[in-house]
Design a protein around this motif. Structure first.
Motif, PDB file in Angstrom:
ATOM      1  N   GLU A  26       0.781  -1.232   0.000  1.00  0.00           N
ATOM      2  CA  GLU A  26       0.000   0.000   0.000  1.00  0.00           C
ATOM      3  C   GLU A  26       0.818   1.290   0.000  1.00  0.00           C
ATOM      4  OE1 GLU A  26      -3.077   0.433  -0.425  1.00  0.00           O
ATOM      5  OE2 GLU A  26      -4.086  -1.459  -0.004  1.00  0.00           O
ATOM      6  N   TYR A  27       0.059   2.377  -0.203  1.00  0.00           N
ATOM      7  CA  TYR A  27       0.641   3.716  -0.354  1.00  0.00           C
ATOM      8  C   TYR A  27       1.346   4.214   0.898  1.00  0.00           C
ATOM      9  CZ  TYR A  27      -2.928   3.418  -3.990  1.00  0.00           C
ATOM     10  OH  TYR A  27      -3.717   2.988  -5.031  1.00  0.00           O
ATOM     11  N   LEU A  28       0.826   3.871   2.072  1.00  0.00           N
ATOM     12  CA  LEU A  28       1.386   4.433   3.301  1.00  0.00           C
ATOM     13  C   LEU A  28       2.792   3.922   3.598  1.00  0.00           C
ATOM     14  CD1 LEU A  28      -1.579   5.352   3.602  1.00  0.00           C
ATOM     15  CD2 LEU A  28      -1.334   4.998   6.059  1.00  0.00           C
ATOM     16  N   GLN A  29       3.217   2.877   2.885  1.00  0.00           N
ATOM     17  CA  GLN A  29       4.576   2.360   3.081  1.00  0.00           C
ATOM     18  C   GLN A  29       5.649   3.340   2.613  1.00  0.00           C
ATOM     19  OE1 GLN A  29       5.822  -0.584   4.454  1.00  0.00           O
ATOM     20  NE2 GLN A  29       3.744  -0.843   5.257  1.00  0.00           N
ATOM     21  N   VAL A  30       5.284   4.300   1.756  1.00  0.00           N
ATOM     22  CA  VAL A  30       6.307   5.159   1.140  1.00  0.00           C
ATOM     23  C   VAL A  30       6.165   6.624   1.541  1.00  0.00           C
ATOM     24  CG1 VAL A  30       6.579   3.594  -0.817  1.00  0.00           C
ATOM     25  CG2 VAL A  30       4.933   5.471  -0.975  1.00  0.00           C
ATOM     26  N   ILE A  31       5.390   6.910   2.569  1.00  0.00           N
ATOM     27  CA  ILE A  31       5.171   8.295   2.983  1.00  0.00           C
ATOM     28  C   ILE A  31       6.499   9.019   3.238  1.00  0.00           C
ATOM     29  CG2 ILE A  31       4.211   9.774   4.798  1.00  0.00           C
ATOM     30  CD1 ILE A  31       2.083   8.605   3.021  1.00  0.00           C
ATOM     31  N   ASP A  32       7.441   8.337   3.893  1.00  0.00           N
ATOM     32  CA  ASP A  32       8.707   8.999   4.252  1.00  0.00           C
ATOM     33  C   ASP A  32       9.601   9.263   3.047  1.00  0.00           C
ATOM     34  OD1 ASP A  32       9.199   6.346   3.782  1.00  0.00           O
ATOM     35  OD2 ASP A  32      10.554   6.064   5.491  1.00  0.00           O
ATOM     36  N   ARG A  33       9.276   8.706   1.890  1.00  0.00           N
ATOM     37  CA  ARG A  33      10.068   8.955   0.692  1.00  0.00           C
ATOM     38  C   ARG A  33       9.584  10.190  -0.065  1.00  0.00           C
ATOM     39  NH1 ARG A  33      10.521   3.139  -2.222  1.00  0.00           N
ATOM     40  NH2 ARG A  33      11.521   4.453  -3.833  1.00  0.00           N
ATOM     41  N   PHE A  34       8.593  10.877   0.483  1.00  0.00           N
ATOM     42  CA  PHE A  34       8.065  12.085  -0.142  1.00  0.00           C
ATOM     43  C   PHE A  34       8.326  13.325   0.709  1.00  0.00           C
ATOM     44  CE2 PHE A  34       6.051   8.968  -2.713  1.00  0.00           C
ATOM     45  CZ  PHE A  34       5.678   9.584  -3.896  1.00  0.00           C
ATOM     46  N   ASP A  35       9.433  13.305   1.479  1.00  0.00           N
ATOM     47  CA  ASP A  35       9.789  14.498   2.248  1.00  0.00           C
ATOM     48  C   ASP A  35      10.016  15.693   1.324  1.00  0.00           C
ATOM     49  OD1 ASP A  35       9.596  13.178   4.646  1.00  0.00           O
ATOM     50  OD2 ASP A  35      11.716  12.624   4.708  1.00  0.00           O
ATOM     51  N   ASP A  36      10.628  15.443   0.174  1.00  0.00           N
ATOM     52  CA  ASP A  36      10.805  16.461  -0.859  1.00  0.00           C
ATOM     53  C   ASP A  36       9.890  16.059  -2.028  1.00  0.00           C
ATOM     54  OD1 ASP A  36      11.574  18.103  -2.948  1.00  0.00           O
ATOM     55  OD2 ASP A  36      13.708  18.031  -2.446  1.00  0.00           O
ATOM     56  N   ILE A  37       8.700  16.627  -2.063  1.00  0.00           N
ATOM     57  CA  ILE A  37       7.701  16.190  -3.044  1.00  0.00           C
ATOM     58  C   ILE A  37       8.146  16.420  -4.486  1.00  0.00           C
ATOM     59  CG2 ILE A  37       5.360  16.619  -3.909  1.00  0.00           C
ATOM     60  CD1 ILE A  37       4.465  16.920  -1.008  1.00  0.00           C
ATOM     61  N   PRO A  38       8.646  17.608  -4.854  1.00  0.00           N
ATOM     62  CA  PRO A  38       9.089  17.787  -6.246  1.00  0.00           C
ATOM     63  C   PRO A  38      10.178  16.790  -6.653  1.00  0.00           C
ATOM     64  CG  PRO A  38       8.862  19.908  -5.176  1.00  0.00           C
ATOM     65  CD  PRO A  38       8.724  18.876  -4.100  1.00  0.00           C
ATOM     66  N   ALA A  39      11.129  16.522  -5.761  1.00  0.00           N
ATOM     67  CA  ALA A  39      12.194  15.560  -6.078  1.00  0.00           C
ATOM     68  C   ALA A  39      11.620  14.159  -6.242  1.00  0.00           C
ATOM     69  CB  ALA A  39      13.257  15.579  -4.977  1.00  0.00           C
ATOM     70  N   ALA A  40      10.662  13.794  -5.382  1.00  0.00           N
ATOM     71  CA  ALA A  40      10.052  12.467  -5.479  1.00  0.00           C
ATOM     72  C   ALA A  40       9.283  12.310  -6.786  1.00  0.00           C
ATOM     73  CB  ALA A  40       9.123  12.234  -4.292  1.00  0.00           C
ATOM     74  N   LEU A  41       8.620  13.373  -7.221  1.00  0.00           N
ATOM     75  CA  LEU A  41       7.877  13.307  -8.477  1.00  0.00           C
ATOM     76  C   LEU A  41       8.818  13.209  -9.683  1.00  0.00           C
ATOM     77  CD1 LEU A  41       4.996  15.879  -7.836  1.00  0.00           C
ATOM     78  CD2 LEU A  41       4.873  13.390  -7.790  1.00  0.00           C
ATOM     79  N   ARG A  42       9.905  13.957  -9.644  1.00  0.00           N
ATOM     80  CA  ARG A  42      10.872  13.880 -10.749  1.00  0.00           C
ATOM     81  C   ARG A  42      11.489  12.492 -10.844  1.00  0.00           C
ATOM     82  NH1 ARG A  42      12.336  18.982  -8.667  1.00  0.00           N
ATOM     83  NH2 ARG A  42      14.109  18.047  -7.559  1.00  0.00           N
ATOM     84  N   ASP A  43      11.609  11.842  -9.705  1.00  0.00           N
ATOM     85  CA  ASP A  43      12.282  10.546  -9.633  1.00  0.00           C
ATOM     86  C   ASP A  43      11.297   9.371  -9.686  1.00  0.00           C
ATOM     87  OD1 ASP A  43      14.903   9.522  -9.470  1.00  0.00           O
ATOM     88  OD2 ASP A  43      14.584   8.927  -7.380  1.00  0.00           O
ATOM     89  N   PHE A  44       9.998   9.672  -9.779  1.00  0.00           N
ATOM     90  CA  PHE A  44       8.970   8.650  -9.595  1.00  0.00           C
ATOM     91  C   PHE A  44       9.125   7.493 -10.574  1.00  0.00           C
ATOM     92  CE2 PHE A  44       4.764   6.732  -9.806  1.00  0.00           C
ATOM     93  CZ  PHE A  44       4.346   6.751  -8.485  1.00  0.00           C
TER      94      PHE A  44
END
Length: 454
Positions: free
Chosen positions: A120-138
């Protein structure tokens, strides 16, 4: 005795429902054999992602009470309540039904833990501390052989789904409990959204007949707790606002059209497959005989994609990689030849036998409805309801034939199933309680005999 005979559903409705029962029985029998013999279905209780586990729990008394009250009083209240009270009451009653069924498994197992498993989605909450970086790297983490790859549900959806739970966490509503509350509360609003749409496009009488069936749907088993219940709400309100704008029954039609577009843009970033709701949206405009809301709808629909694109997320590349990831996992093993029809058996269990009987009447009426629709002002309210349901059926058929939904459609297709439930408005009023009891019984049996995966 005469009264009982009059309350018996017509033979054709019973035969149609019986066809649904046979489809489910065949899917169970063939699926059980295939899984035991070959192990290629990757489900424990075909065609559902579930396992046999008879049980009762804290929600059982409440579920029985909600079912009994809706069967006994639902049709009369739906016919007599003031319209606004009916819409809000349907939302509230649907919420009570979903909550009570979810709590059959208890708070922890039934709600708080559902969205925190390894999938599930809640497993990766801590990997979105920097949202723009997480989206670029998604996209770099979608494939199963990629470094630090996303869990199945995060990889299988655009990042709007995960970001919803990231935002909830940031505002202090973190954890599986709050995520479950979010999904159930919004998922229950589907009943209200479908009512609003049916009234706007057809008439109030049709909406009132459908109301008890929108509340007492077996779909509630998977609405609580699944993120797809949240997706279903976004899809439902997209269509409801568009219907209000197209028929100009909203106080501010322009705002409704823009809001519908905004929600549709969000929907496309919650689930790739829900882009198929463009089919239902097009049907709304055709039924209303207008394209007036289209410019504002399209303007609104561009907002969310523009924001995500500017932040570095490439939707098309992500979808391409998702298809590859899908076939790297169970999707590449599960046989299309079974699931292309067993998915429909799953849908029977989600929408219930009352809906199946209503769909039989819908399909019978649809050809004549199309002919009358082609004549200026030649159709009726019930014709328009049939065509709205057929549009949802066409979108669901496209999802099925795509091969990207092999199994687990009991939750994945919740957004489409919600619109099929409106077909119960075609059933004779004198048989409503019979069919509502059938809906309740199916949901209670599913929830108490099986431990569902979602």
């Amino acid at each position: 005795m005469p009264r009982e005979r009059r309350a018996t559903p017509p033979r054709r409705d019973l035969l149609t429902a019986g066809g649904g029962v046979l489809l489910v029985a065949l899917a169970v029998a063939v699926g059980t054999y295939m899984e035991d013999e070959y192990g290629t279905l990757h489900v424990n209780w075909p065609p559902l992602y579930a396992k046999w586990s008879p049980h009762i729990g804290p929600g059982t008394p409440a579920a029985l009470a909600v079912a009994a009250a809706t069967v006994a009083y639902g049709p009369a209240l739906a016919a007599r309540l003031p319209w606004r009270a009916l819409v809000l009451g349907s939302w509230g009653a649907s919420m009570a039904w979903i909550w009570s069924l979810a709590l059959v498994d208890g708070w922890h197992q039934g709600i708080a833990r559902r969205l925190t498993t390894k999938y599930e989605y809640l497993q990766v909450i801590d990997r979105f501390d920097d949202i723009p970086a997480a989206l670029r790297d998604f996209t770099r983490h979608i494939l199963i052989d990629a470094p630090d790859h996303w869990p199945p549900h995060t990889a299988g959806h655009p990042p709007g789904a995960t970001l919803t739970f990231v935002v909830l966490d940031r505002i202090g509503l973190g954890g599986g409990g709050w995520a479950g509350v979010w999904c159930i509360t919004l998922g229950a609003s589907v009943a209200a959204a479908v009512l609003v749409t049916v009234r706007a496009l057809t008439d109030e009488a049709s909406a009132r007949r459908a109301a008890p069936f929108l509340v007492l749907a077996p779909a509630a088993v998977w609405m609580g707790t699944s993120a797809d219940g949240y997706f279903a709400a976004v899809a439902a309100w997209t269509i409801a606002l568009l219907a209000l704008a197209a028929t100009r029954t909203a106080r501010f039609p322009a705002a409704a059209a823009l809001g519908s577009g905004l929600l549709f843009g969000l929907l496309c970033y919650l689930s790739y497959g829900l882009t198929l709701f463009a089919v239902v949206a097009a049907a709304v405009l055709l039924l209303a005989r207008t394209a007036r809301p289209l410019p504002l709808f399209l303007a609104g629909a561009a907002v969310v994609p523009l924001v995500f694109t500017l932040l570095g997320f490439d939707w098309w590349e992500a979808y391409r990689l998702l298809v590859e990831r899908y076939y790297q996992g169970a999707g590449g093993i599960r046989p299309y030849g079974y699931w292309v029809w067993a998915n429909l058996a799953c849908t029977v269990l989600v929408v219930g036998l009352a809906t199946v009987a209503g769909l039989g009447r819908t399909v019978t009426r649809a050809p004549g409805a199309v002919r009358r629709r082609l004549r200026t002002r030649g159709d009726t309210a019930i014709d328009r309801l049939a065509l709205l349901v057929v549009a949802a059926l066409l979108a669901l058929a496209a999802a099925d034939l795509s091969g990207m939904s092999k199994a687990e459609t009991e939750r994945i297709w919740l957004p489409f199933a919600a619109w099929l439930l409106a077909a119960a408005a075609f059933l004779p009023a004198r048989t409503q309680r019979f069919w509502l009891a059938a809906q309740a019984l199916l949901a209670l049996l599913l929830n108490h005999l099986l431990h569902t995966g979602w």
